[in-house]
Design a protein around this motif. Structure first.
Motif, PDB file in Angstrom:
ATOM      1  N   LEU A   1      -8.076  -9.601   2.160  1.00  0.00           N
ATOM      2  CA  LEU A   1      -8.338  -9.931   3.568  1.00  0.00           C
ATOM      3  C   LEU A   1      -7.463 -11.094   4.028  1.00  0.00           C
ATOM      4  O   LEU A   1      -6.953 -11.091   5.151  1.00  0.00           O
ATOM      5  N   ALA A   2      -7.279 -12.074   3.148  1.00  0.00           N
ATOM      6  CA  ALA A   2      -6.534 -13.278   3.526  1.00  0.00           C
ATOM      7  C   ALA A   2      -5.064 -12.985   3.793  1.00  0.00           C
ATOM      8  O   ALA A   2      -4.449 -13.604   4.671  1.00  0.00           O
ATOM      9  N   ILE A   3      -4.473 -12.048   3.051  1.00  0.00           N
ATOM     10  CA  ILE A   3      -3.050 -11.759   3.228  1.00  0.00           C
ATOM     11  C   ILE A   3      -2.808 -10.584   4.167  1.00  0.00           C
ATOM     12  O   ILE A   3      -1.656 -10.190   4.385  1.00  0.00           O
ATOM     13  N   GLY A   4      -3.885 -10.032   4.707  1.00  0.00           N
ATOM     14  CA  GLY A   4      -3.737  -8.977   5.707  1.00  0.00           C
ATOM     15  C   GLY A   4      -3.375  -7.607   5.160  1.00  0.00           C
ATOM     16  O   GLY A   4      -2.844  -6.769   5.897  1.00  0.00           O
ATOM     17  N   GLN A   5      -3.668  -7.368   3.893  1.00  0.00           N
ATOM     18  CA  GLN A   5      -3.417  -6.049   3.317  1.00  0.00           C
ATOM     19  C   GLN A   5      -4.576  -5.108   3.639  1.00  0.00           C
ATOM     20  O   GLN A   5      -5.722  -5.549   3.742  1.00  0.00           O
ATOM     21  N   PRO A   6      -4.314  -3.804   3.764  1.00  0.00           N
ATOM     22  CA  PRO A   6      -5.404  -2.856   3.997  1.00  0.00           C
ATOM     23  C   PRO A   6      -6.307  -2.738   2.779  1.00  0.00           C
ATOM     24  O   PRO A   6      -5.883  -3.015   1.640  1.00  0.00           O
ATOM     25  N   ALA A   7      -7.534  -2.325   2.992  1.00  0.00           N
ATOM     26  CA  ALA A   7      -8.519  -2.265   1.912  1.00  0.00           C
ATOM     27  C   ALA A   7      -8.124  -1.289   0.818  1.00  0.00           C
ATOM     28  O   ALA A   7      -8.528  -1.448  -0.337  1.00  0.00           O
ATOM     29  N   ILE A   8      -7.321  -0.281   1.151  1.00  0.00           N
ATOM     30  CA  ILE A   8      -6.930   0.718   0.171  1.00  0.00           C
ATOM     31  C   ILE A   8      -6.061   0.118  -0.937  1.00  0.00           C
ATOM     32  O   ILE A   8      -5.909   0.710  -2.020  1.00  0.00           O
ATOM     33  N   SER A   9      -5.506  -1.059  -0.716  1.00  0.00           N
ATOM     34  CA  SER A   9      -4.668  -1.705  -1.732  1.00  0.00           C
ATOM     35  C   SER A   9      -5.486  -2.488  -2.753  1.00  0.00           C
ATOM     36  O   SER A   9      -4.929  -2.965  -3.745  1.00  0.00           O
TER      37      SER A   9
ATOM     38  N   VAL B   1       4.041   5.969 -12.588  1.00  0.00           N
ATOM     39  CA  VAL B   1       3.104   7.059 -12.308  1.00  0.00           C
ATOM     40  C   VAL B   1       3.115   7.407 -10.825  1.00  0.00           C
ATOM     41  O   VAL B   1       2.937   8.570 -10.440  1.00  0.00           O
ATOM     42  N   SER B   2       3.364   6.411  -9.979  1.00  0.00           N
ATOM     43  CA  SER B   2       3.382   6.629  -8.528  1.00  0.00           C
ATOM     44  C   SER B   2       4.682   7.250  -8.047  1.00  0.00           C
ATOM     45  O   SER B   2       4.843   7.503  -6.847  1.00  0.00           O
ATOM     46  N   GLY B   3       5.629   7.449  -8.948  1.00  0.00           N
ATOM     47  CA  GLY B   3       6.892   8.072  -8.563  1.00  0.00           C
ATOM     48  C   GLY B   3       7.912   7.120  -7.976  1.00  0.00           C
ATOM     49  O   GLY B   3       8.890   7.566  -7.359  1.00  0.00           O
ATOM     50  N   GLN B   4       7.708   5.821  -8.173  1.00  0.00           N
ATOM     51  CA  GLN B   4       8.637   4.822  -7.640  1.00  0.00           C
ATOM     52  C   GLN B   4       9.714   4.517  -8.683  1.00  0.00           C
ATOM     53  O   GLN B   4       9.817   3.413  -9.212  1.00  0.00           O
TER      54      GLN B   4
ATOM     55  N   VAL C   1       0.810  -1.205   0.000  1.00  0.00           N
ATOM     56  CA  VAL C   1       0.000   0.000   0.000  1.00  0.00           C
ATOM     57  C   VAL C   1       0.850   1.265   0.000  1.00  0.00           C
ATOM     58  O   VAL C   1       0.437   2.303  -0.542  1.00  0.00           O
ATOM     59  N   HIS C   2       2.059   1.198   0.538  1.00  0.00           N
ATOM     60  CA  HIS C   2       2.883   2.400   0.602  1.00  0.00           C
ATOM     61  C   HIS C   2       3.474   2.785  -0.753  1.00  0.00           C
ATOM     62  O   HIS C   2       4.026   3.881  -0.898  1.00  0.00           O
ATOM     63  N   LEU C   3       3.353   1.919  -1.746  1.00  0.00           N
ATOM     64  CA  LEU C   3       3.909   2.220  -3.061  1.00  0.00           C
ATOM     65  C   LEU C   3       2.979   3.074  -3.916  1.00  0.00           C
ATOM     66  O   LEU C   3       3.424   3.709  -4.877  1.00  0.00           O
ATOM     67  N   ILE C   4       1.695   3.090  -3.615  1.00  0.00           N
ATOM     68  CA  ILE C   4       0.700   3.781  -4.432  1.00  0.00           C
ATOM     69  C   ILE C   4       0.166   5.000  -3.666  1.00  0.00           C
ATOM     70  O   ILE C   4      -0.324   4.847  -2.541  1.00  0.00           O
ATOM     71  N   PRO C   5       0.235   6.197  -4.229  1.00  0.00           N
ATOM     72  CA  PRO C   5      -0.315   7.381  -3.565  1.00  0.00           C
ATOM     73  C   PRO C   5      -1.815   7.241  -3.322  1.00  0.00           C
ATOM     74  O   PRO C   5      -2.519   6.550  -4.071  1.00  0.00           O
TER      75      PRO C   5
END
Length: 221
Positions: free
Chosen positions: A99-107, A167-170, A5-9
Motif C-alpha cells: 500500500l505504501a509504495i502504491g503497488q496493486p494488491a495482486i503483487s 517460470v513467468s517467462g521473463q 505486477v506486469h512481470l508475474i502472470p
C-alpha cells in the motif's frame, strides 16, 4: 524484493495467493498465542518487528526494470519471534509495504514469497542445522544463525526471484540477472551484518526475548 505486477502472470499470482493464504492460516491456527498473552513483551516484539521490517523495506532501489531490492531483516525477526509469528508479522508488513509504495494488491503474493516466506524458512532451517551440530558455543548462534542466516536468506531470496522470473517467462530479465550476478553478492554482507548485529545485541543483553536461542545448548560448550 519487489517485482512489478506486469512481470508475474495472473495464474501464478493466484497460485502464490493460495499458498500465502494456506501458510498464514496454518500459522494463525498453530501459533502459541497463549505465550503472547502471558508475556506482553512478546506482543511488543510482534508489532514492533512488523513496523521495523516495513521501515527497512521502504529503503529500496531498482536493479533491473521492474525489480526493486531492499534489505530483508527477516532472519532477525524469525530468530526472535519463531517461524510462525515471523510469517504473520512479515505478511502484515508486506501488505502495508504494498500500500505504501502504491503497488496493486495482486503483487502481494510474489512479494510475500520472496521477502517473507523464503527468508524466514531458510533462517529457521539454519537454526535447526546449527543446533544439531556438536559445536556448542554462543558465537555459533550469533554468527552462524544471525550473520550467516541473514546472508543465506538474502541469497535464497535472490535465487527464488530469478526462478520466479524464469517460470513467468521473463527470459530477458533472467539473462540480465545472471549476467550481473556479482551485484547480488553485494547485498549478502550488509544483510548479514544487520541481522547479526540485532541478534548479537539481544542474545547478549536480553536472551529471554530471542525465542530460538537455547542457552542450555550454546552455553554448555
Amino acid at each position: 524484493m519487489t517485482l512489478s505486477v506486469h512481470l508475474i502472470p495472473v495464474y501464478l499470482s493466484a497460485l502464490l495467493l493460495g499458498l500465502m493464504s494456506l501458510v498464514c492460516a496454518a500459522c494463525l491456527w498453530t501459533a502459541n498465542w497463549a505465550a503472547v498473552r502471558q508475556a506482553p513483551n512478546r506482543a511488543h516484539l510482534l508489532f514492533g518487528g512488523a513496523i521495523a521490517c516495513l521501515g527497512l523495506w521502504l529503503i529500496s532501489f531498482p536493479v533491473i526494470d521492474g525489480v526493486r531490492v531492499h534489505f530483508l531483516g527477516m532472519t532477525a525477526l524469525t530468530l526472535i519471534l519463531g517461524w510462525r509469528f515471523a510469517i504473520l508479522a512479515g505478511s502484515a508488513a508486506v501488505l502495508a509495504h504494498t500500500l505504501a509504495i502504491g503497488q496493486p494488491a495482486i503483487s502481494v503474493p510474489a512479494a510475500w514469497l520472496l521477502t517473507v516466506a523464503v527468508p524466514a524458512t531458510v533462517s529457521r532451517w539454519l537454526v535447526y542445522q546449527l543446533r544439531n551440530t556438536r559445536a556448542q558455543n554462543l558465537f555459533i548462534y550469533m554468527l552462524g544463525a544471525g550473520f550467516g542466516g541473514g546472508a543465506l536468506s538474502s541469497l535464497a531470496a535472490t535465487l527464488s526471484a530469478v526462478a520466479l522470473l524464469w517460470v513467468s517467462g521473463q527470459q530477458a530479465l533472467v539473462t540480465l540477472a545472471l549476467e550481473n550476478w556479482p551485484a547480488a553478492l553485494l547485498l549478502l554482507f550488509p544483510e548479514g551484518f544487520i541481522n547479526g548485529m540485532v541478534i548479537t545485541a539481544l542474545t547478549v543483553f536480553y536472551p529471554d526475548l530471542v525465542k530460538t536461542f537455547d542457552d542450555e545448548h550454546y552455553f554448555s560448550g
